[in-house]
Write a protein that holds these residues in place. Sequence first.
Motif, PDB file in Angstrom:
ATOM      1  N   ILE A   1      12.387  12.721  -1.206  1.00 39.98           N
ATOM      2  CA  ILE A   1      12.311  11.874  -3.186  1.00 39.98           C
ATOM      3  C   ILE A   1      13.387  11.625  -2.597  1.00 39.98           C
ATOM      4  O   ILE A   1      13.303  10.038  -3.028  1.00 39.98           O
ATOM      5  N   ALA A   2      14.691  11.783  -3.067  1.00 39.62           N
ATOM      6  CA  ALA A   2      15.713  10.839  -2.964  1.00 39.62           C
ATOM      7  C   ALA A   2      15.559  10.007  -2.087  1.00 39.62           C
ATOM      8  O   ALA A   2      16.742   9.212  -2.051  1.00 39.62           O
ATOM      9  N   SER A   3      15.209  10.711  -0.417  1.00 44.11           N
ATOM     10  CA  SER A   3      15.402  10.488   0.852  1.00 44.11           C
ATOM     11  C   SER A   3      15.351   8.935   0.722  1.00 44.11           C
ATOM     12  O   SER A   3      15.206   6.968   1.874  1.00 44.11           O
ATOM     13  N   GLY A   4      13.998   8.604  -0.459  1.00 42.44           N
ATOM     14  CA  GLY A   4      13.525   6.967  -0.071  1.00 42.44           C
ATOM     15  C   GLY A   4      12.516   6.905   0.651  1.00 42.44           C
ATOM     16  O   GLY A   4      11.708   5.609   0.946  1.00 42.44           O
ATOM     17  N   PHE A   5      11.924   7.601   0.660  1.00 45.01           N
ATOM     18  CA  PHE A   5      11.023   8.060   2.143  1.00 45.01           C
ATOM     19  C   PHE A   5       9.568   7.848   1.218  1.00 45.01           C
ATOM     20  O   PHE A   5       8.864   7.023   1.845  1.00 45.01           O
ATOM     21  N   LEU A   6       9.226   7.606  -0.295  1.00 44.00           N
ATOM     22  CA  LEU A   6       8.371   6.677  -0.530  1.00 44.00           C
ATOM     23  C   LEU A   6       8.213   5.499  -1.051  1.00 44.00           C
ATOM     24  O   LEU A   6       7.465   4.999  -1.219  1.00 44.00           O
ATOM     25  N   ASP A   7      10.002   4.847  -0.307  1.00 44.17           N
ATOM     26  CA  ASP A   7       9.819   3.415  -1.618  1.00 44.17           C
ATOM     27  C   ASP A   7       9.102   2.509  -0.352  1.00 44.17           C
ATOM     28  O   ASP A   7       8.871   3.052   1.710  1.00 44.17           O
TER      29      ASP A   7
ATOM     30  N   LYS B   1       1.020  -1.437   0.061  1.00 42.97           N
ATOM     31  CA  LYS B   1      -0.254   0.103   0.015  1.00 42.97           C
ATOM     32  C   LYS B   1       0.490   1.208  -0.200  1.00 42.97           C
ATOM     33  O   LYS B   1       1.984   1.718   0.589  1.00 42.97           O
ATOM     34  N   GLY B   2       0.467   2.143  -0.052  1.00 46.49           N
ATOM     35  CA  GLY B   2       1.262   3.534  -1.655  1.00 46.49           C
ATOM     36  C   GLY B   2       1.396   4.329  -0.035  1.00 46.49           C
ATOM     37  O   GLY B   2      -0.096   4.442   0.807  1.00 46.49           O
ATOM     38  N   LYS B   3       1.790   5.282  -0.118  1.00 45.65           N
ATOM     39  CA  LYS B   3       1.471   6.700   1.288  1.00 45.65           C
ATOM     40  C   LYS B   3       0.591   7.322   0.928  1.00 45.65           C
ATOM     41  O   LYS B   3       0.070   7.171  -0.964  1.00 45.65           O
ATOM     42  N   HIS B   4       0.214   7.968   0.967  1.00 47.91           N
ATOM     43  CA  HIS B   4      -1.074   9.474   1.424  1.00 47.91           C
ATOM     44  C   HIS B   4      -0.546  10.695   1.108  1.00 47.91           C
ATOM     45  O   HIS B   4      -0.219  10.987   1.871  1.00 47.91           O
ATOM     46  N   LEU B   5       0.268  11.133  -0.557  1.00 48.80           N
ATOM     47  CA  LEU B   5       0.336  13.038  -0.466  1.00 48.80           C
ATOM     48  C   LEU B   5      -0.168  13.691  -0.276  1.00 48.80           C
ATOM     49  O   LEU B   5      -1.392  13.540  -1.560  1.00 48.80           O
ATOM     50  N   ALA B   6      -0.354  14.423  -0.051  1.00 46.48           N
ATOM     51  CA  ALA B   6      -1.216  15.891   0.007  1.00 46.48           C
ATOM     52  C   ALA B   6       0.021  17.358  -1.246  1.00 46.48           C
ATOM     53  O   ALA B   6       0.824  17.664  -0.662  1.00 46.48           O
ATOM     54  N   LEU B   7      -0.711  17.618  -2.124  1.00 47.67           N
ATOM     55  CA  LEU B   7       0.835  18.072  -2.723  1.00 47.67           C
ATOM     56  C   LEU B   7      -0.365  19.380  -3.295  1.00 47.67           C
ATOM     57  O   LEU B   7      -2.155  19.779  -3.729  1.00 47.67           O
ATOM     58  N   ILE B   8       0.020  20.780  -3.064  1.00 44.85           N
ATOM     59  CA  ILE B   8      -0.881  21.823  -2.574  1.00 44.85           C
ATOM     60  C   ILE B   8      -0.028  23.392  -3.145  1.00 44.85           C
ATOM     61  O   ILE B   8       1.439  22.967  -3.446  1.00 44.85           O
ATOM     62  N   ALA B   9       0.179  23.900  -4.405  1.00 42.82           N
ATOM     63  CA  ALA B   9       0.436  24.938  -4.223  1.00 42.82           C
ATOM     64  C   ALA B   9       0.322  26.568  -4.631  1.00 42.82           C
ATOM     65  O   ALA B   9      -1.259  26.615  -5.168  1.00 42.82           O
ATOM     66  N   HIS B  10       0.430  27.543  -4.418  1.00 39.30           N
ATOM     67  CA  HIS B  10      -0.475  29.065  -4.496  1.00 39.30           C
ATOM     68  C   HIS B  10      -0.345  28.446  -6.704  1.00 39.30           C
ATOM     69  O   HIS B  10       0.276  28.866  -6.949  1.00 39.30           O
ATOM     70  N   ASP B  11      -1.078  29.853  -6.558  1.00 40.73           N
ATOM     71  CA  ASP B  11      -1.305  30.224  -8.178  1.00 40.73           C
ATOM     72  C   ASP B  11       0.027  30.658  -8.516  1.00 40.73           C
ATOM     73  O   ASP B  11      -0.083  29.993  -9.751  1.00 40.73           O
ATOM     74  N   ARG B  12       1.004  31.327  -8.145  1.00 42.75           N
ATOM     75  CA  ARG B  12       2.030  31.082  -9.051  1.00 42.75           C
ATOM     76  C   ARG B  12       3.124  30.143  -8.488  1.00 42.75           C
ATOM     77  O   ARG B  12       4.504  30.235  -9.861  1.00 42.75           O
ATOM     78  N   LYS B  13       3.066  29.452  -8.605  1.00 41.22           N
ATOM     79  CA  LYS B  13       3.479  28.131  -7.764  1.00 41.22           C
ATOM     80  C   LYS B  13       2.957  27.004  -8.726  1.00 41.22           C
ATOM     81  O   LYS B  13       3.938  25.703  -8.361  1.00 41.22           O
ATOM     82  N   LYS B  14       1.907  27.067  -8.902  1.00 40.26           N
ATOM     83  CA  LYS B  14       1.153  25.515  -9.842  1.00 40.26           C
ATOM     84  C   LYS B  14       1.739  24.989 -11.027  1.00 40.26           C
ATOM     85  O   LYS B  14       2.500  23.812 -10.622  1.00 40.26           O
TER      86      LYS B  14
ATOM     87  N   HIS C   1       0.773   5.461  -5.490  1.00 39.33           N
ATOM     88  CA  HIS C   1       0.033   6.727  -3.741  1.00 39.33           C
ATOM     89  C   HIS C   1      -1.115   7.015  -4.519  1.00 39.33           C
ATOM     90  O   HIS C   1      -1.037   8.055  -5.228  1.00 39.33           O
ATOM     91  N   THR C   2      -1.368   7.327  -3.046  1.00 41.44           N
ATOM     92  CA  THR C   2      -2.745   8.150  -3.285  1.00 41.44           C
ATOM     93  C   THR C   2      -2.124   9.646  -3.157  1.00 41.44           C
ATOM     94  O   THR C   2      -1.591  10.392  -2.441  1.00 41.44           O
ATOM     95  N   ILE C   3      -2.828  10.565  -4.274  1.00 45.00           N
ATOM     96  CA  ILE C   3      -2.453  11.583  -4.189  1.00 45.00           C
ATOM     97  C   ILE C   3      -3.561  12.639  -4.259  1.00 45.00           C
ATOM     98  O   ILE C   3      -4.952  12.730  -4.685  1.00 45.00           O
ATOM     99  N   SER C   4      -4.056  13.247  -3.254  1.00 48.51           N
ATOM    100  CA  SER C   4      -4.896  14.101  -2.691  1.00 48.51           C
ATOM    101  C   SER C   4      -4.107  15.934  -2.874  1.00 48.51           C
ATOM    102  O   SER C   4      -3.599  16.282  -2.377  1.00 48.51           O
TER     103      SER C   4
END
Length: 127
Positions: free
Chosen positions: A121-127, A3-16, A33-36
Motif C-alpha cells: 500500500i505504501a509503495s503506491g502500487f494501487l495508485d 480503471k482500478g486493479k483487481h485484488l484477491a484477498l484471502i485469509a485462513h480462519d484465525r487470520k480473517k 478496485h475490484t476485490i475478489s
Amino acid sequence: MAKGKHLALIAHDRKKDALSMWVKAHEAALTGHTISCTATTGGVIEKNSPGLKVVKTKSGPLGGDQQIGALIAEGEIDLLVFFTDPLSPHPHDVDVKALTRLATVYDIPMACSKATADLIIASGFLD
C-alpha cells in the motif's frame, strides 16, 4: 478515476479478523478496485467494510482458492493478499500451495502478512 486493479484477498480462519482490520485501515486506498475473496473471508470483509464491492468465490476448502488461482492464470489478478496462519493445520494445504505457486509463476505481488501488505500500500502500487 482510471480503471482500478483487481485484488484477491484471502485469509485462513484465525487470520480473517486481522485481514478485515487491515482492509478497514486501508479502505480509502482499496475503494475503486475490484476485490475478489473466498466466501467466508469475503463475508467478514463485507460486514466490516460495507462500502467496498466484494466478489466472492466458493470457500477455500470447496475450491475458492482454485477459483482465485484460475483468475491469476487468466491474468485477471494484480495483487494477492493472503494472510496465512502457519501455526494451524489446513486440510486443503495443497490448494493453498498451488495458489501461492501461481502468484509466483505469474509474477503477481503477494503479501502473506500485514507488514508486507502495508508495504505494498505504501509503495503506491494501487495508485
